[in-house]
Design a protein around this motif. Structure first.
Motif, PDB file in Angstrom:
ATOM      1  N   GLY A 269       0.811  -1.209   0.000  1.00 53.64           N
ATOM      2  CA  GLY A 269       0.000   0.000   0.000  1.00 53.64           C
ATOM      3  C   GLY A 269       0.842   1.255   0.000  1.00 53.64           C
ATOM      4  O   GLY A 269       2.080   1.218   0.052  1.00 53.64           O
ATOM      5  N   THR A 270       0.170   2.389  -0.062  1.00 57.67           N
ATOM      6  CA  THR A 270       0.881   3.656   0.019  1.00 57.67           C
ATOM      7  C   THR A 270       1.571   3.774   1.372  1.00 57.67           C
ATOM      8  O   THR A 270       1.068   3.298   2.399  1.00 57.67           O
ATOM      9  CB  THR A 270      -0.088   4.832  -0.212  1.00 57.67           C
ATOM     10  OG1 THR A 270       0.670   6.035  -0.402  1.00 57.67           O
ATOM     11  CG2 THR A 270      -1.061   5.009   0.941  1.00 57.67           C
ATOM     12  N   GLY A 271       2.746   4.361   1.375  1.00 54.91           N
ATOM     13  CA  GLY A 271       3.528   4.494   2.595  1.00 54.91           C
ATOM     14  C   GLY A 271       4.434   3.322   2.878  1.00 54.91           C
ATOM     15  O   GLY A 271       5.387   3.458   3.654  1.00 54.91           O
ATOM     16  N   GLU A 272       4.150   2.169   2.298  1.00 52.22           N
ATOM     17  CA  GLU A 272       5.022   1.005   2.486  1.00 52.22           C
ATOM     18  C   GLU A 272       6.216   1.103   1.539  1.00 52.22           C
ATOM     19  O   GLU A 272       6.152   1.717   0.478  1.00 52.22           O
ATOM     20  CB  GLU A 272       4.258  -0.287   2.244  1.00 52.22           C
ATOM     21  CG  GLU A 272       3.172  -0.554   3.261  1.00 52.22           C
ATOM     22  CD  GLU A 272       2.557  -1.923   3.071  1.00 52.22           C
ATOM     23  OE1 GLU A 272       3.077  -2.893   3.664  1.00 52.22           O
ATOM     24  OE2 GLU A 272       1.572  -2.028   2.321  1.00 52.22           O
ATOM     25  N   ALA A 273       7.291   0.445   1.906  1.00 60.40           N
ATOM     26  CA  ALA A 273       8.536   0.563   1.151  1.00 60.40           C
ATOM     27  C   ALA A 273       8.613  -0.448   0.014  1.00 60.40           C
ATOM     28  O   ALA A 273       8.242  -1.617   0.180  1.00 60.40           O
ATOM     29  CB  ALA A 273       9.730   0.381   2.072  1.00 60.40           C
ATOM     30  N   VAL A 274       9.099   0.021  -1.125  1.00 60.59           N
ATOM     31  CA  VAL A 274       9.580  -0.860  -2.176  1.00 60.59           C
ATOM     32  C   VAL A 274      10.974  -1.321  -1.751  1.00 60.59           C
ATOM     33  O   VAL A 274      11.879  -0.500  -1.574  1.00 60.59           O
ATOM     34  CB  VAL A 274       9.650  -0.130  -3.531  1.00 60.59           C
ATOM     35  CG1 VAL A 274      10.292  -1.019  -4.595  1.00 60.59           C
ATOM     36  CG2 VAL A 274       8.262   0.323  -3.971  1.00 60.59           C
ATOM     37  N   VAL A 275      11.119  -2.623  -1.538  1.00 60.01           N
ATOM     38  CA  VAL A 275      12.354  -3.172  -0.980  1.00 60.01           C
ATOM     39  C   VAL A 275      12.982  -4.110  -2.011  1.00 60.01           C
ATOM     40  O   VAL A 275      12.305  -4.979  -2.561  1.00 60.01           O
ATOM     41  CB  VAL A 275      12.080  -3.938   0.323  1.00 60.01           C
ATOM     42  CG1 VAL A 275      13.373  -4.474   0.920  1.00 60.01           C
ATOM     43  CG2 VAL A 275      11.351  -3.049   1.328  1.00 60.01           C
TER      44      VAL A 275
ATOM     45  N   ALA B  53      16.999  -4.281   0.968  1.00 59.30           N
ATOM     46  CA  ALA B  53      16.763  -5.363   1.915  1.00 59.30           C
ATOM     47  C   ALA B  53      17.995  -5.560   2.775  1.00 59.30           C
ATOM     48  O   ALA B  53      19.136  -5.427   2.313  1.00 59.30           O
ATOM     49  CB  ALA B  53      16.437  -6.643   1.165  1.00 59.30           C
ATOM     50  N   THR B  54      17.769  -5.871   4.030  1.00 61.21           N
ATOM     51  CA  THR B  54      18.864  -6.195   4.931  1.00 61.21           C
ATOM     52  C   THR B  54      18.645  -7.579   5.499  1.00 61.21           C
ATOM     53  O   THR B  54      17.507  -8.053   5.590  1.00 61.21           O
ATOM     54  CB  THR B  54      18.949  -5.181   6.096  1.00 61.21           C
ATOM     55  OG1 THR B  54      17.703  -5.139   6.785  1.00 61.21           O
ATOM     56  CG2 THR B  54      19.281  -3.800   5.572  1.00 61.21           C
ATOM     57  N   SER B  55      19.701  -8.238   5.854  1.00 58.23           N
ATOM     58  CA  SER B  55      19.614  -9.605   6.340  1.00 58.23           C
ATOM     59  C   SER B  55      18.680  -9.692   7.541  1.00 58.23           C
ATOM     60  O   SER B  55      18.845  -8.968   8.535  1.00 58.23           O
ATOM     61  CB  SER B  55      20.993 -10.112   6.726  1.00 58.23           C
ATOM     62  OG  SER B  55      20.916 -11.415   7.241  1.00 58.23           O
ATOM     63  N   GLY B  56      17.677 -10.556   7.421  1.00 55.00           N
ATOM     64  CA  GLY B  56      16.748 -10.772   8.531  1.00 55.00           C
ATOM     65  C   GLY B  56      15.648  -9.751   8.657  1.00 55.00           C
ATOM     66  O   GLY B  56      14.805  -9.863   9.523  1.00 55.00           O
ATOM     67  N   SER B  57      15.645  -8.727   7.769  1.00 55.24           N
ATOM     68  CA  SER B  57      14.626  -7.695   7.877  1.00 55.24           C
ATOM     69  C   SER B  57      13.354  -8.154   7.187  1.00 55.24           C
ATOM     70  O   SER B  57      13.406  -8.943   6.240  1.00 55.24           O
ATOM     71  CB  SER B  57      15.109  -6.391   7.249  1.00 55.24           C
ATOM     72  OG  SER B  57      15.225  -6.520   5.858  1.00 55.24           O
ATOM     73  N   PRO B  58      12.189  -7.683   7.649  1.00 58.46           N
ATOM     74  CA  PRO B  58      10.950  -8.027   6.952  1.00 58.46           C
ATOM     75  C   PRO B  58      10.910  -7.371   5.588  1.00 58.46           C
ATOM     76  O   PRO B  58      11.603  -6.383   5.328  1.00 58.46           O
ATOM     77  CB  PRO B  58       9.854  -7.463   7.875  1.00 58.46           C
ATOM     78  CG  PRO B  58      10.534  -6.388   8.650  1.00 58.46           C
ATOM     79  CD  PRO B  58      11.968  -6.815   8.816  1.00 58.46           C
ATOM     80  N   ALA B  59      10.081  -7.904   4.700  1.00 63.43           N
ATOM     81  CA  ALA B  59      10.005  -7.387   3.327  1.00 63.43           C
ATOM     82  C   ALA B  59       9.368  -6.012   3.303  1.00 63.43           C
ATOM     83  O   ALA B  59       9.570  -5.261   2.369  1.00 63.43           O
ATOM     84  CB  ALA B  59       9.209  -8.341   2.445  1.00 63.43           C
ATOM     85  N   ARG B  60       8.542  -5.672   4.311  1.00 60.09           N
ATOM     86  CA  ARG B  60       7.811  -4.416   4.257  1.00 60.09           C
ATOM     87  C   ARG B  60       8.200  -3.541   5.429  1.00 60.09           C
ATOM     88  O   ARG B  60       8.444  -4.002   6.491  1.00 60.09           O
ATOM     89  CB  ARG B  60       6.306  -4.663   4.267  1.00 60.09           C
ATOM     90  CG  ARG B  60       5.860  -5.364   2.989  1.00 60.09           C
ATOM     91  CD  ARG B  60       4.376  -5.730   3.066  1.00 60.09           C
ATOM     92  NE  ARG B  60       3.912  -6.272   1.802  1.00 60.09           N
ATOM     93  CZ  ARG B  60       4.100  -7.522   1.430  1.00 60.09           C
ATOM     94  NH1 ARG B  60       4.744  -8.342   2.192  1.00 60.09           N
ATOM     95  NH2 ARG B  60       3.649  -7.947   0.270  1.00 60.09           N
TER      96      ARG B  60
END
Length: 279
Positions: free
Chosen positions: A99-105, A272-279
């Protein structure tokens, strides 16, 4: 009617408003936009008074998204190609929707050529199979905004587009759904994209190679479209990979995607960082 899903008292709630400047009003707690679109029925009454606006979420998560490539004359010209003889189809995965405000990762180890494609999203409202062009718009519930984020290096490497189009977070969608009666002619809408405040796309849906009735008729020759399915109708010229020199999204960028009369998505871009959530 403008419909959305927002956070109210910590819970996702369906809201509606009659005009963009009007306040949101809450539907009953047991209503969701996915249910409203999925059953192909009317919009429920907004009964619970004026909602205090919380963060907007993705309107709902479509089960099936059909992408259409090379569907703007100015895009095809920009690429130095000829317009396709038939719609060029590809799948966009449900897991890519944010959604809006969420990151493109994205993972820089997987892709270095992440590109933008703002598009008019067509939301199917009733089941459609072998539909005639003259009847196609009768099957449309409404319209929204999407950005068909694309990993151009994966597209080029694979020769098909599943990985390049389907990565997690690669389909910002929303921020609202506008019912079809509010947009009598979807082929007269401006489409614009900004990266860090710089306008990089400025087109119009009038430039489509295949208009929406043609796309629906073509798709339903091969597939059944069901309520809630989304057709992404292509993007105008101005994508980063076709600029001179080419340009890609980078961590820290802010991507804005707008379709006239519907709304604007705003999505930060991060690695993306290791272990980070996708959003």
């Amino acid at each position: 009617m403008h419909l959305a899903t927002l956070t109210h008292q910590g819970q996702p709630r369906l809201v509606g408003r009659a005009a963009p400047e009007a306040p949101w009003r809450l539907a009953s707690p047991d209503s969701s936009l996915a249910d409203v679109v999925g059953r192909g029925g009317g919009v429920p009454p907004m009964v619970d008074g004026v909602a205090s606006e919380g963060p907007l979420l993705a309107p709902y998560r479509p089960a099936t998204l059909h992408g259409v490539g090379l569907n703007y004359h100015d895009t095809v010209k920009e690429m130095g190609w000829e317009p396709p003889a038939e719609p060029y189809l590809f799948p966009k995965l449900s897991s890519s929707v944010i959604g809006t405000g969420e990151a493109v990762v994205f993972d820089p180890e997987l892709t270095q050529r992440v590109d933008w494609e703002t598009e008019l999203a067509v939301i199917i409202g009733t089941e459609a199979r072998r539909v005639r062009e003259q009847d196609a718009l009768d099957h449309v519930f409404g319209y929204s905004v999407a950005n068909d984020i694309s990993a151009r290096d994966l597209q080029a490497r694979d020769g098909q587009w599943l990985r390049g189009k389907g990565l997690d977070t690669f389909c910002p969608f929303g921020p609202v759904v506008v019912t079809a009666d509010e947009i009598p002619d979807p082929h007269r809408l401006g489409i614009r994209t900004w990266v860090n405040g710089e306008k990089v796309q400025d087109g119009t849906t009038a430039d489509m190679v295949f208009r929406i009735p043609e796309l629906i008729a073509y798709l339903t020759r091969y597939f059944t479209l069901r309520p809630g399915d989304v057709v992404l109708t292509g993007t105008p010229a101005g994508c980063g990979d076709f600029r001179k020199p080419p340009r890609a999204l980078r961590p820290g960028d802010v991507l804005e995607s707008e379709v006239e009369g519907i709304g604007r998505l705003v999505n930060p871009v991060r690695a993306a960082t290791s272990g980070s959530p996708a959003r």
